[in-house]
Design a protein around this motif. Structure first.
Motif, PDB file in Angstrom:
ATOM      1  N   THR A 111       0.833  -1.205   0.000  1.00 22.85           N
ATOM      2  CA  THR A 111       0.000   0.000   0.000  1.00 22.85           C
ATOM      3  C   THR A 111       0.862   1.247   0.000  1.00 22.85           C
ATOM      4  OG1 THR A 111      -1.857   1.086   1.111  1.00 22.85           O
ATOM      5  CG2 THR A 111      -0.132   0.188   2.511  1.00 22.85           C
ATOM      6  N   GLY A 112       0.223   2.381  -0.158  1.00 21.92           N
ATOM      7  CA  GLY A 112       0.917   3.657  -0.033  1.00 21.92           C
ATOM      8  C   GLY A 112       0.503   4.303   1.278  1.00 21.92           C
ATOM      9  N   SER A 113      -0.603   5.010   1.259  1.00 22.28           N
ATOM     10  CA  SER A 113      -1.161   5.604   2.476  1.00 22.28           C
ATOM     11  C   SER A 113      -2.646   5.797   2.266  1.00 22.28           C
ATOM     12  CB  SER A 113      -0.501   6.957   2.771  1.00 22.28           C
ATOM     13  OG  SER A 113       0.758   6.769   3.320  1.00 22.28           O
ATOM     14  N   ASP A 114      -3.405   4.782   2.603  1.00 20.74           N
ATOM     15  CA  ASP A 114      -4.846   4.816   2.337  1.00 20.74           C
ATOM     16  C   ASP A 114      -5.529   6.014   2.984  1.00 20.74           C
ATOM     17  OD1 ASP A 114      -4.305   2.443   1.142  1.00 20.74           O
ATOM     18  OD2 ASP A 114      -5.689   1.232   2.329  1.00 20.74           O
ATOM     19  N   TRP A 115      -5.076   6.355   4.210  1.00 16.32           N
ATOM     20  CA  TRP A 115      -5.791   7.416   4.918  1.00 16.32           C
ATOM     21  C   TRP A 115      -5.646   8.760   4.210  1.00 16.32           C
ATOM     22  CZ3 TRP A 115      -1.628   4.747   6.628  1.00 16.32           C
ATOM     23  CH2 TRP A 115      -0.433   5.446   6.730  1.00 16.32           C
ATOM     24  N   LEU A 116      -4.484   9.026   3.600  1.00 18.24           N
ATOM     25  CA  LEU A 116      -4.317  10.300   2.890  1.00 18.24           C
ATOM     26  C   LEU A 116      -5.316  10.384   1.733  1.00 18.24           C
ATOM     27  CD1 LEU A 116      -0.422  10.696   2.637  1.00 18.24           C
ATOM     28  CD2 LEU A 116      -1.955  11.741   4.288  1.00 18.24           C
ATOM     29  N   LEU A 117      -5.464   9.272   1.027  1.00 14.96           N
ATOM     30  CA  LEU A 117      -6.390   9.268  -0.104  1.00 14.96           C
ATOM     31  C   LEU A 117      -7.836   9.341   0.352  1.00 14.96           C
ATOM     32  CD1 LEU A 117      -4.635   6.696  -2.428  1.00 14.96           C
ATOM     33  CD2 LEU A 117      -5.020   9.099  -2.917  1.00 14.96           C
ATOM     34  N   SER A 118      -8.124   8.677   1.472  1.00 17.62           N
ATOM     35  CA  SER A 118      -9.521   8.713   1.944  1.00 17.62           C
ATOM     36  C   SER A 118      -9.857  10.112   2.461  1.00 17.62           C
ATOM     37  CB  SER A 118      -9.792   7.646   3.004  1.00 17.62           C
ATOM     38  OG  SER A 118      -9.236   8.000   4.235  1.00 17.62           O
ATOM     39  N   TRP A 119      -8.893  10.787   3.100  1.00 20.02           N
ATOM     40  CA  TRP A 119      -9.127  12.181   3.518  1.00 20.02           C
ATOM     41  C   TRP A 119      -9.379  13.050   2.283  1.00 20.02           C
ATOM     42  CZ3 TRP A 119      -4.253  12.446   7.167  1.00 20.02           C
ATOM     43  CH2 TRP A 119      -4.557  11.856   8.404  1.00 20.02           C
ATOM     44  N   GLU A 120      -8.565  12.830   1.245  1.00 22.02           N
ATOM     45  CA  GLU A 120      -8.709  13.650   0.037  1.00 22.02           C
ATOM     46  C   GLU A 120     -10.067  13.402  -0.626  1.00 22.02           C
ATOM     47  OE1 GLU A 120      -5.631  13.099  -2.918  1.00 22.02           O
ATOM     48  OE2 GLU A 120      -6.661  14.359  -4.363  1.00 22.02           O
ATOM     49  N   GLU A 121     -10.423  12.147  -0.708  1.00 24.38           N
ATOM     50  CA  GLU A 121     -11.706  11.788  -1.324  1.00 24.38           C
ATOM     51  C   GLU A 121     -12.853  12.471  -0.571  1.00 24.38           C
ATOM     52  OE1 GLU A 121     -12.159   7.569  -1.239  1.00 24.38           O
ATOM     53  OE2 GLU A 121     -13.359   7.540  -3.054  1.00 24.38           O
ATOM     54  N   GLY A 126       0.542  12.488   9.034  1.00 20.50           N
ATOM     55  CA  GLY A 126       0.339  13.480   7.982  1.00 20.50           C
ATOM     56  C   GLY A 126      -0.862  14.381   8.168  1.00 20.50           C
ATOM     57  N   ARG A 127      -1.580  14.215   9.299  1.00 19.01           N
ATOM     58  CA  ARG A 127      -2.825  14.979   9.437  1.00 19.01           C
ATOM     59  C   ARG A 127      -2.577  16.493   9.391  1.00 19.01           C
ATOM     60  NH1 ARG A 127      -7.478  13.171  11.418  1.00 19.01           N
ATOM     61  NH2 ARG A 127      -6.535  11.556  12.678  1.00 19.01           N
ATOM     62  N   LYS A 128      -1.533  16.934  10.076  1.00 23.47           N
ATOM     63  CA  LYS A 128      -1.267  18.386  10.114  1.00 23.47           C
ATOM     64  C   LYS A 128      -0.997  18.929   8.720  1.00 23.47           C
ATOM     65  CE  LYS A 128       0.884  18.953  14.644  1.00 23.47           C
ATOM     66  NZ  LYS A 128       2.201  19.097  15.269  1.00 23.47           N
ATOM     67  N   ARG A 129      -0.099  18.243   8.000  1.00 27.22           N
ATOM     68  CA  ARG A 129       0.290  18.768   6.698  1.00 27.22           C
ATOM     69  C   ARG A 129      -0.868  18.672   5.697  1.00 27.22           C
ATOM     70  NH1 ARG A 129       5.427  18.968   5.850  1.00 27.22           N
ATOM     71  NH2 ARG A 129       5.636  16.988   6.943  1.00 27.22           N
ATOM     72  N   VAL A 130      -1.604  17.585   5.786  1.00 27.07           N
ATOM     73  CA  VAL A 130      -2.719  17.418   4.866  1.00 27.07           C
ATOM     74  C   VAL A 130      -3.779  18.482   5.112  1.00 27.07           C
ATOM     75  CG1 VAL A 130      -4.660  15.903   4.337  1.00 27.07           C
ATOM     76  CG2 VAL A 130      -2.361  14.998   4.350  1.00 27.07           C
ATOM     77  N   SER A 131      -4.004  18.795   6.370  1.00 27.41           N
ATOM     78  CA  SER A 131      -4.987  19.837   6.679  1.00 27.41           C
ATOM     79  C   SER A 131      -4.602  21.143   6.010  1.00 27.41           C
ATOM     80  CB  SER A 131      -5.067  20.057   8.190  1.00 27.41           C
ATOM     81  OG  SER A 131      -5.439  18.869   8.816  1.00 27.41           O
ATOM     82  N   ASP A 137       4.759  11.933   4.408  1.00 25.28           N
ATOM     83  CA  ASP A 137       3.554  11.623   5.196  1.00 25.28           C
ATOM     84  C   ASP A 137       2.936  10.274   4.856  1.00 25.28           C
ATOM     85  OD1 ASP A 137       3.580  14.014   6.644  1.00 25.28           O
ATOM     86  OD2 ASP A 137       2.746  15.087   4.943  1.00 25.28           O
ATOM     87  N   SER A 138       3.664   9.447   4.158  1.00 28.78           N
ATOM     88  CA  SER A 138       3.128   8.143   3.768  1.00 28.78           C
ATOM     89  C   SER A 138       3.548   7.060   4.762  1.00 28.78           C
ATOM     90  CB  SER A 138       3.604   7.790   2.359  1.00 28.78           C
ATOM     91  OG  SER A 138       3.123   8.747   1.438  1.00 28.78           O
TER      92      SER A 138
END
Lengths: 403, 260
Positions: A105-115, B88-93, B115-116
């Protein structure tokens, strides 16, 4: 000697097709799947091209409405896992705990936040709203009960899952192991982040020619997406239930550059160690390698480094070993890239034909190898090698064998 | 409370020596200070351009590594596995807010690299010059056992001489507080440095050990607490009693005290 590990089922979903047969056809025809991005507004994006999926085919396993209510990444896992399970005919085995699931995987949570953000949500602000990893829905759908492991080495993730999965079988941890990776990457934030990193090709006016590994005119990789899932079993287990074999996992090797989070080390000794470890682990002599599926992303530094490492490992034999990069057609699917490339290796082994590196018109002298340029080459293949390297300095190499 | 070895978890068994361990907590408001303080102690100090972009969980992972490996001379052939909780929550925000205003121009190129899931282990391999396997495992709350699954798979197959296993996360990740009030939040990290147990040492351990056992045919799930960051924090620093955790449906991890 360890018992052989067989690949008894394959599921593929990527811009080059939604089955191994579809994928195989475009792969050996040398067709690019790269095109202008039309999924979202690409104004201000330095790179405006990608190899992407419009729609994942519906699954017979669940009602279409339920399927379409899931994210594209979840749909892709359902598709690929379902296809692999059906191909191996193992669904009745899956409620047992001796079936493992081991995914890259990469980082599912980053993509789910973006989605969620682009749907107007603010899950990224609120701890506790993280959804489950993308594989979870498919895992529950197919009632997979055994050990589960999600690993990430960035763009080398799927190679790790295949090699670890083969080892789980050898260790006796499971009897069946589902491995691979699915990754939806063509999103506004991911395209922007890699674009601003200057990692992506800016050949926006000629999408199909943008991914050109080892060519002098290469200017970065093209973002891709998709996935491939494989069913692994020990040969004896597969034979007992009269399963057929797509190919074998013979071994793998790893190393870390310890050089930079993003930039490949110009000293390629760690890549060489990963390849040598894989050859040793699979008891493969240098002259037994019939084809190398290169990581070959189409970045100036990365391709030259990989070519140098291949030359160093194979020494005076390197001119005898054909090399190609399917990223020239499929783009770079990041965490899932080595899964798709493993599927390409199975195609090569089954069809006895090497898919080409397309757009290789003017070879960069720094990338001197025995390239399969622009046209598929027929060749007897028994053992093939697939390299994958990732951010964070992870190097991986897998050796696959003919059924 | 975790010493409940319930059933026939015995078809596979392997033991490791614990060469070092560490647990570390820091307030969110203190991370900036830690970020600069940790760097001189690293075998290969990070450049400012790397250091300043690291996710908080990577910073505490570096601190934990420092403590857990202080008695180990050469880590070159070791590996590192990190199980962060959705970093990564801070940066993504910030990235999302900037995207609203500036679209693609506002997105940092550092977002994916730092952040991965793979990011913390990649940075530790760089800072400690570790050339063995480096990977991220799990990534979501409740998936902490993935680090041990990946770890024992790596060691059993000789992908590394030894391993640094690290778990990180915010203690109150599951509370419903938003980013404006995070300065009192506590960031936690736990690290183990393990190597394969030599057979001659089995009956006379001078160090605490970690035993992994599995049974692919186990009829029922073992009734044992799951391995989690919270549970790891309950283990005393000197490992003076046995602690058992479940790391998969049919895999257990036993922390065992030194025998002499």
């Amino acid at each position: 000697m360890d018992e052989e590990i067989w690949i008894t089922g394959v599921g593929v979903g990527c811009p080059m097709g939604f089955s191994l047969a579809e994928f195989s056809k475009l792969l050996l025809e040398g067709k690019s799947a790269v095109r202008k991005v039309e999924l979202f507004d690409i104004t201000n994006h330095p790179s405006q091209i990608a190899a992407y999926i419009d729609e994942v085919p519906a699954s017979k396993k669940i009602p279409n409405e339920t399927f379409r209510s899931r994210s594209k990444a979840e749909q892709l896992y359902i598709h690929c896992m379902g296809q692999a399970i059906a191909d191996a005919d193992i669904e009745k085995e899956l409620t047992r705990k001796n079936c493992g699931l081991l995914l890259g995987t990469g980082s599912d949570w980053l993509l789910s936040w973006e989605e969620n953000f682009f749907l107007g949500g603010d899950n990224y602000k609120l701890p506790g709203r993280e959804t489950a990893p993308y594989f979870q829905f498919a895992k529950d759908l197919y009632q997979i009960e055994g050990p589960v492991l999600q690993v990430s080495t960035a763009c080398a993730s799927a190679n790790h899952s295949l090699i670890f999965g083969a080892n789980w079988l050898k260790m006796g941890l499971v009897d069946i192991c589902i491995v691979g990776a699915c990754s939806i990457n063509v999103t506004p934030i991911t395209l922007a982040s890699f674009g601003n990193l200057r990692a992506l090709s800016r050949r926006n006016d000629a999408p199909e020619q943008a991914s050109r590994p080892f060519d002098k005119g290469r200017d970065g990789f093209v973002l891709g997406e998709g996935g491939a899932i494989f069913i692994l079993e020990k040969a004896s287990h597969a034979k007992n239930r009269r399963a057929s074999c797509h190919g074998k996992i013979l071994g793998g090797g790893f190393s870390s550059d310890a050089f930079h989070p993003v930039i490949p080390n110009p000293d390629t000794s760690q890549i060489e160690i990963a390849i040598k470890n894989a050859l040793n682990n699979s008891q493969t002599n240098l002259d037994a390698v019939d084809y190398i599926n290169a990581h070959g992303t189409s970045t100036p530094v990365g391709d030259a480094g990989e070519a140098n490492a291949i030359r160093n490992v194979f020494a005076n034999q390197f001119r005898n070993i054909p090399v190609s990069s399917i990223k020239s057609m499929a783009g770079h699917a990041l965490a899932a890239s080595s899964a798709i490339e493993a599927a390409a290796c199975l195609v090569a082994l089954q069809q006895q034909a090497i898919p080409p590196t397309i757009n290789l018109e003017n070879l960069d002298p720094a990338c001197d190898l025995n390239h399969v340029a622009n046209t598929t080459v027929e060749k007897k293949l028994k053992r093939v090698v697939s390299n994958s390297f990732g951010f964070g300095g992870s190097n991986s190499c897998i050796v696959l064998g003919k059924a | 409370m975790f010493k409940i070895v319930s059933e026939e978890i015995s078809s596979g068994n392997t033991s490791y020596q614990i060469l070092g361990s560490s647990k570390f907590t820091v307030l969110n408001s203190e991370i900036a200070k830690l970020r600069t303080e940790i760097n001189p102690s690293l075998p290969n100090p990070l450049t400012t351009s790397i250091l300043k972009y690291l996710d908080d969980q990577t910073v505490i992972a570096l601190q934990c590594t420092h403590e857990a490996t202080k008695d180990i001379k050469n880590l070159a052939n070791w590996g590192v596995i990190v199980s962060p909780k959705h970093p990564g929550r801070k940066r993504v925000s910030g990235a999302f807010e900037k995207f609203k205003l500036e679209s693609a121009w506002g997105i940092s190129p550092h977002l994916v690299p730092v952040d991965s899931l793979h990011s913390p282990s990649g940075i530790i391999s760089l800072a400690y010059q570790i050339n063995g396997i480096n990977l991220g495992a799990g990534g979501f709350a409740g998936m902490e056992g993935h680090a041990l699954l990946a770890g024992f798979t790596s060691l059993e197959n000789n992908f590394a001489e030894g391993l640094i296993l690290i778990w990180t996360g915010y203690r109150e990740e599951f509370s419903n507080c938003n980013l404006d009030s995070t300065n009192s939040q506590i960031l936690e990290g736990y690290a183990l440095a393990i190597t394969k147990q030599k057979s001659a040492d089995t009956n006379k351990r001078t160090r605490a050990g970690l035993n992994i056992s599995w049974n692919k045919n186990a009829k029922n799930p073992a009734f044992v607490a799951p391995l989690s960051l919270e549970n790891l924090f309950q283990i005393p620093d000197n490992f003076q009693t046995d602690w058992t955790f479940q790391i998969a449906i049919n895999v257990l991890a036993d922390f065992i005290p030194a025998s002499i």
